[in-house]
Write a protein that holds these residues in place. Structure first.
Motif, mmCIF file in Angstrom:
data_model
loop_
_atom_site.group_PDB
_atom_site.id
_atom_site.type_symbol
_atom_site.label_atom_id
_atom_site.label_comp_id
_atom_site.label_asym_id
_atom_site.label_seq_id
_atom_site.Cartn_x
_atom_site.Cartn_y
_atom_site.Cartn_z
ATOM 1 N N ALA A 165 -18.223 -35.448 18.193
ATOM 2 C CA ALA A 165 -17.934 -34.408 18.281
ATOM 3 C C ALA A 165 -18.719 -33.661 19.394
ATOM 4 C CB ALA A 165 -18.543 -33.539 16.911
ATOM 5 N N VAL A 166 -18.541 -32.701 20.107
ATOM 6 C CA VAL A 166 -19.040 -32.209 21.502
ATOM 7 C C VAL A 166 -19.334 -30.788 21.290
ATOM 8 C CG1 VAL A 166 -18.936 -31.961 23.956
ATOM 9 C CG2 VAL A 166 -17.677 -33.957 22.710
ATOM 10 N N PHE A 167 -20.800 -30.194 21.643
ATOM 11 C CA PHE A 167 -21.108 -29.100 21.398
ATOM 12 C C PHE A 167 -21.603 -28.576 22.615
ATOM 13 C CE2 PHE A 167 -21.736 -31.377 17.492
ATOM 14 C CZ PHE A 167 -21.194 -30.821 16.562
ATOM 15 N N TYR A 168 -21.668 -27.188 23.084
ATOM 16 C CA TYR A 168 -22.060 -26.593 24.024
ATOM 17 C C TYR A 168 -23.128 -25.541 23.548
ATOM 18 C CZ TYR A 168 -18.965 -22.591 23.055
ATOM 19 O OH TYR A 168 -18.292 -21.799 22.269
ATOM 20 N N ARG A 169 -23.990 -25.203 24.580
ATOM 21 C CA ARG A 169 -24.988 -23.901 24.327
ATOM 22 C C ARG A 169 -25.143 -23.217 25.681
ATOM 23 N NH1 ARG A 169 -30.279 -24.576 25.651
ATOM 24 N NH2 ARG A 169 -31.306 -26.304 25.802
#
Length: 310
Positions: free
Chosen positions: A305-309
């Motif tokens: 999984a890849v997340f951004y902020r």
């Protein structure tokens, strides 16, 4: 006086959440705070991580969440009129997921630090790298299906027959950091955090110049040149999202922290990556980099999984 005005505004906003004849048809105000309402998805935390109560509408359920600063997400069962105010979001490890025809789900995105941009599934036979680079393809949904509702979580036990790709991979405006992680049974096993830097597309973000921190101490302390640190990786052997310390060519000295095996590669590739199903998400089992040829030093995960902020 200001508190009265704020609560009044919230009541007006909450009343703008409506559904017409069916939970599938959902209209929500897009003010940058609320995730699009997703129908048929019911999520709730375990024990004290969820407040459960009866209420007459989704808008009242959401309003209660807004008034509770610890609340991150909402599930509402329209048939039972039950509201779940969660201290967790759908990508949390301690969330219980359920496909339910009567459920609606949303998140208070302004309170959630990391948001899902990409989610790959182990063993389904489709290339992770191709899905990652499929510009213009967006899996952001407002209605989940029984066979795909796990695709927006990090729980590999829930059904997901595809790789989920968000529209945010095509637009990096205002994004500051990206987190790449491997998960098994919703538990984080490996992660790397990078900054955007001068990157102009999603693939360019995954490189050593952008590296910020990992949950592996040896990777944080490593101050020499990487053999590989890229999303493209070693394409001859379909090793993608590859972080490698050394790579000898005869497999005995292949040492690193992370790789996505999109397939077995050609005849020249190592036996440790020859057995499917693919894709596989392989990571160093201990704090030290793994000798990939010694499979006791590495593990495979269920979900990438890849997340951004911001």
């Amino acid at each position: 006086m200001s508190s009265y005005i704020n609560i009044t505004a919230l009541l007006i906003w909450a009343s703008s959440l409506i559904w017409v004849s069916s939970p599938e048809v959902v209209i929500s105000k897009d003010d940058g705070e609320l995730l699009s309402v997703i129908s048929k998805l019911c999520l709730r935390g375990k024990g004290s991580r969820t407040r459960t109560f009866h209420t007459e509408s989704m808008s009242e359920c959401v309003m209660a969440c807004y008034l509770d600063k610890k609340c991150l997400s909402v599930s509402y069962n329209t048939a039972q009129r039950v509201c779940y105010n969660n201290k967790l979001s759908l990508t949390s490890a301690r969330i219980i997921g359920e496909y339910n025809e009567d459920c609606l789900y949303t998140e208070i995105t302004g309170r959630i630090r990391w948001r899902l941009a990409f989610r790959a599934t182990h063993g389904i036979g489709d290339s992770v790298f191709d899905a990652w680079n499929n510009v213009g393809h967006h899996d952001d949904v407002t209605t989940v299906t029984a066979s795909e509702f796990g695709c927006m979580t990090v729980d590999g036990r829930l059904p997901c027959p595809k790789h989920f790709r968000s529209k945010r991979l095509d637009n990096f405006a205002n994004i500051k950091r990206i987190l790449f992680g491997f998960y098994t049974n919703s538990v984080k096993r490996f992660q790397v955090q990078v900054k955007i830097g001068s990157s102009t597309n999603a693939t360019q973000t995954f490189q050593s110049d952008n590296f910020v921190v990992s949950n592996k101490a040896s990777l944080n302390a490593y101050n020499e040149s990487f053999n590989y640190f890229s999303a493209e990786g070693y394409p001859e052997c379909q090793r993608r999202f590859y972080i490698s310390q050394s790579h000898s060519g005869d497999c005995s000295d292949d040492i690193g922290w992370m790789m996505v095996n999109d397939g077995p590669g050609g005849a020249q590739c190592c036996s440790y990556q020859a057995s499917g199903p693919f894709p596989q998400f392989r990571y160093a089992k201990t704090a030290e980099p793994a000798e990939w040829n010694n499979q006791s030093l590495s593990n495979t995960a269920q979900v990438f999984a890849v997340f951004y902020r911001y």
